[in-house]
Design a protein around this motif. Structure first.
Motif, mmCIF file in Angstrom:
data_model
loop_
_atom_site.group_PDB
_atom_site.id
_atom_site.type_symbol
_atom_site.label_atom_id
_atom_site.label_comp_id
_atom_site.label_asym_id
_atom_site.label_seq_id
_atom_site.Cartn_x
_atom_site.Cartn_y
_atom_site.Cartn_z
ATOM 1 N N GLN A 126 -19.583 40.611 32.476
ATOM 2 C CA GLN A 126 -18.256 40.633 31.857
ATOM 3 C C GLN A 126 -17.656 42.043 31.867
ATOM 4 O O GLN A 126 -16.445 42.203 32.031
ATOM 5 N N SER A 127 -18.508 43.046 31.704
ATOM 6 C CA SER A 127 -18.013 44.424 31.772
ATOM 7 C C SER A 127 -17.561 44.764 33.179
ATOM 8 O O SER A 127 -16.553 45.462 33.370
ATOM 9 N N THR A 128 -18.292 44.276 34.166
ATOM 10 C CA THR A 128 -17.906 44.507 35.556
ATOM 11 C C THR A 128 -16.571 43.856 35.854
ATOM 12 O O THR A 128 -15.669 44.475 36.444
ATOM 13 N N LEU A 129 -16.441 42.608 35.471
ATOM 14 C CA LEU A 129 -15.194 41.881 35.717
ATOM 15 C C LEU A 129 -14.030 42.557 35.001
ATOM 16 O O LEU A 129 -12.924 42.672 35.545
ATOM 17 N N GLY A 130 -14.273 43.044 33.792
ATOM 18 C CA GLY A 130 -13.220 43.715 33.049
ATOM 19 C C GLY A 130 -12.800 45.029 33.666
ATOM 20 O O GLY A 130 -11.641 45.449 33.527
ATOM 21 N N ALA A 131 -13.725 45.695 34.354
ATOM 22 C CA ALA A 131 -13.414 46.986 34.975
ATOM 23 C C ALA A 131 -12.754 46.843 36.337
ATOM 24 O O ALA A 131 -12.111 47.787 36.816
ATOM 25 N N LEU A 132 -12.919 45.701 36.967
ATOM 26 C CA LEU A 132 -12.493 45.563 38.362
ATOM 27 C C LEU A 132 -10.995 45.817 38.584
ATOM 28 O O LEU A 132 -10.631 46.523 39.539
ATOM 29 N N PRO A 133 -10.086 45.289 37.754
ATOM 30 C CA PRO A 133 -8.659 45.570 38.006
ATOM 31 C C PRO A 133 -8.339 47.063 37.992
ATOM 32 O O PRO A 133 -7.596 47.549 38.861
ATOM 33 N N SER A 134 -8.880 47.803 37.031
ATOM 34 C CA SER A 134 -8.576 49.233 36.970
ATOM 35 C C SER A 134 -9.212 49.985 38.143
ATOM 36 O O SER A 134 -8.650 50.980 38.622
ATOM 37 N N LEU A 135 -10.368 49.522 38.623
ATOM 38 C CA LEU A 135 -10.972 50.151 39.800
ATOM 39 C C LEU A 135 -10.116 49.931 41.039
ATOM 40 O O LEU A 135 -9.932 50.855 41.847
ATOM 41 N N LEU A 136 -9.605 48.731 41.184
ATOM 42 C CA LEU A 136 -8.732 48.449 42.330
ATOM 43 C C LEU A 136 -7.443 49.272 42.226
ATOM 44 O O LEU A 136 -6.930 49.771 43.241
ATOM 45 N N ASP A 137 -6.915 49.420 41.013
ATOM 46 C CA ASP A 137 -5.718 50.247 40.816
ATOM 47 C C ASP A 137 -6.007 51.704 41.170
ATOM 48 O O ASP A 137 -5.175 52.391 41.780
ATOM 49 N N HIS A 138 -7.176 52.188 40.775
ATOM 50 C CA HIS A 138 -7.571 53.566 41.076
ATOM 51 C C HIS A 138 -7.600 53.801 42.587
ATOM 52 O O HIS A 138 -7.110 54.841 43.072
ATOM 53 N N CYS A 139 -8.165 52.867 43.313
ATOM 54 C CA CYS A 139 -8.215 53.009 44.777
ATOM 55 C C CYS A 139 -6.812 52.995 45.372
ATOM 56 O O CYS A 139 -6.493 53.794 46.267
ATOM 57 N N ALA A 140 -5.977 52.089 44.879
ATOM 58 C CA ALA A 140 -4.610 52.014 45.390
ATOM 59 C C ALA A 140 -3.847 53.306 45.107
ATOM 60 O O ALA A 140 -3.100 53.814 45.968
ATOM 61 N N ASP A 141 -4.030 53.859 43.921
ATOM 62 C CA ASP A 141 -3.349 55.100 43.556
ATOM 63 C C ASP A 141 -3.760 56.261 44.467
ATOM 64 O O ASP A 141 -2.981 57.203 44.673
ATOM 65 N N ASN A 142 -4.984 56.207 44.998
ATOM 66 C CA ASN A 142 -5.468 57.256 45.894
ATOM 67 C C ASN A 142 -5.219 56.949 47.371
ATOM 68 O O ASN A 142 -5.633 57.725 48.239
ATOM 69 N N GLY A 143 -4.556 55.844 47.637
ATOM 70 C CA GLY A 143 -4.229 55.496 49.012
ATOM 71 C C GLY A 143 -5.392 54.918 49.801
ATOM 72 O O GLY A 143 -5.380 54.948 51.037
ATOM 73 N N TRP A 144 -6.390 54.369 49.103
ATOM 74 C CA TRP A 144 -7.567 53.810 49.775
ATOM 75 C C TRP A 144 -7.446 52.295 49.844
ATOM 76 O O TRP A 144 -7.213 51.634 48.831
ATOM 77 N N GLN A 145 -7.615 51.749 51.015
ATOM 78 C CA GLN A 145 -7.736 50.306 51.157
ATOM 79 C C GLN A 145 -9.109 49.876 50.662
ATOM 80 O O GLN A 145 -10.081 50.599 50.819
ATOM 81 N N VAL A 146 -9.176 48.710 50.078
ATOM 82 C CA VAL A 146 -10.441 48.177 49.580
ATOM 83 C C VAL A 146 -10.785 46.919 50.350
ATOM 84 O O VAL A 146 -9.938 46.034 50.540
ATOM 85 N N GLY A 147 -12.030 46.837 50.804
ATOM 86 C CA GLY A 147 -12.423 45.665 51.564
ATOM 87 C C GLY A 147 -13.922 45.592 51.764
ATOM 88 O O GLY A 147 -14.683 46.362 51.168
ATOM 89 N N PRO A 148 -14.364 44.686 52.614
ATOM 90 C CA PRO A 148 -15.795 44.509 52.859
ATOM 91 C C PRO A 148 -16.348 45.562 53.809
ATOM 92 O O PRO A 148 -15.605 46.320 54.441
ATOM 93 N N LEU A 149 -17.644 45.578 53.935
ATOM 94 C CA LEU A 149 -18.299 46.549 54.814
ATOM 95 C C LEU A 149 -17.907 46.368 56.274
ATOM 96 O O LEU A 149 -17.871 47.339 57.025
ATOM 97 N N HIS A 150 -17.625 45.147 56.683
ATOM 98 C CA HIS A 150 -17.302 44.970 58.098
ATOM 99 C C HIS A 150 -15.946 45.561 58.480
ATOM 100 O O HIS A 150 -15.616 45.624 59.654
#
Length: 248
Positions: free
Chosen positions: A211-235
């Motif tokens: 539940q803590s992981t799920l709760g943190a995920l939106p802000s982590l994705l926002d952090h990446c977007a704010d830094n100009g990083w695309q988020v995706g799988p290893l492939h």
């Protein structure tokens, strides 16, 4: 048996044990990130790989799939073969959503305590189960607890698996974890090109830690977007040896 013979046997056994355990040094994150970028999962500087371990879990994994779908993000799920075998429909659901599925072993036990044969059988069983359920042979392998051994490296090579660990994690498996602590811990070590380790299941974590992981995920994705990083799988991360995923 003569003392000299016993000494030779003891010396040989110690040498074998040392050779088996030598790759454990890669467990130390700062050293791995500096000296072993491929194993650490350091890819393109404009991309961050999002990975989850220990699933699939019918209680928690669907909630992660829903959030990722809402955000238009795909990830890599390192599945335990024993968990996948119990939830074959959920494995297919992960794959049908476009996420990448990888191997976390069959049972979540340290490979340091396993010999070459047991290590190979554990990885093979997990790989074959995932391939049967998805119709596609997995490419990536991450050992339980991030502990690599010589047997793990050799077994992965025989099975066509590429080991990859991570550059930052959320320490989201503990009972004291909160969404804020997971966010702070991940972002403290996160840079473009990094690989994030999180958990979508608490099968080896504190109860309800996901539940803590799920709760943190939106802000982590926002952090990446704010830094100009695309988020995706290893492939999509640009790691050497990724099949069919070359970027220029």
């Amino acid at each position: 048996m003569k003392p000299r013979t016993l000494l030779r046997i003891g010396t040989a056994a110690a040498a074998l044990a040392a050779a088996h355990a030598a790759p454990v040094i890669s467990t130390y994150g700062p050293l791995r990130n500096r000296q072993m970028p491929r194993l650490a999962g350091i890819g393109h500087r404009d991309h961050v790989a999002l990975t989850f371990d220990d699933g699939p879990d019918p209680l928690s994994t669907p909630r992660f799939l829903t959030l990722l779908q809402e955000r238009g993000v795909q990830a890599t799920f390192f599945l335990l073969g024993s968990m996948a075998d119990k939830a074959p429909g959920l494995v297919k659901e992960i794959a049908d959503a476009g996420h990448e599925i990888a191997v976390h072993g069959w049972a979540h036990r340290p490979l340091l305590l396993r010999g070459p044969h047991a290590t190979y059988q554990d990885l093979r069983r997990a790989r074959d189960t995932i391939a049967d359920l998805t119709g596609r042979a997995p490419h990536w392998f991450r050992p339980p607890y991030g502990i690599m051994t010589t047997a793990a490296h050799l077994s992965a090579r025989r099975l066509g698996l590429t080991p990859v660990l991570w550059t930052s994690w959320g320490e989201d498996w503990t009972s004291r974890a909160t969404p804020d602590s997971v966010h702070r811990t991940v972002t403290a070590d996160l840079h473009g090109g990094g690989t994030i380790l999180l958990h979508d299941s608490d099968c080896t974590s504190a109860p309800a830690a996901w539940q803590s992981t799920l709760g943190a995920l939106p802000s982590l994705l926002d952090h990446c977007a704010d830094n100009g990083w695309q988020v995706g799988p290893l492939h999509d991360h640009g790691l050497p040896g990724t099949p069919g995923r070359c970027r220029t």
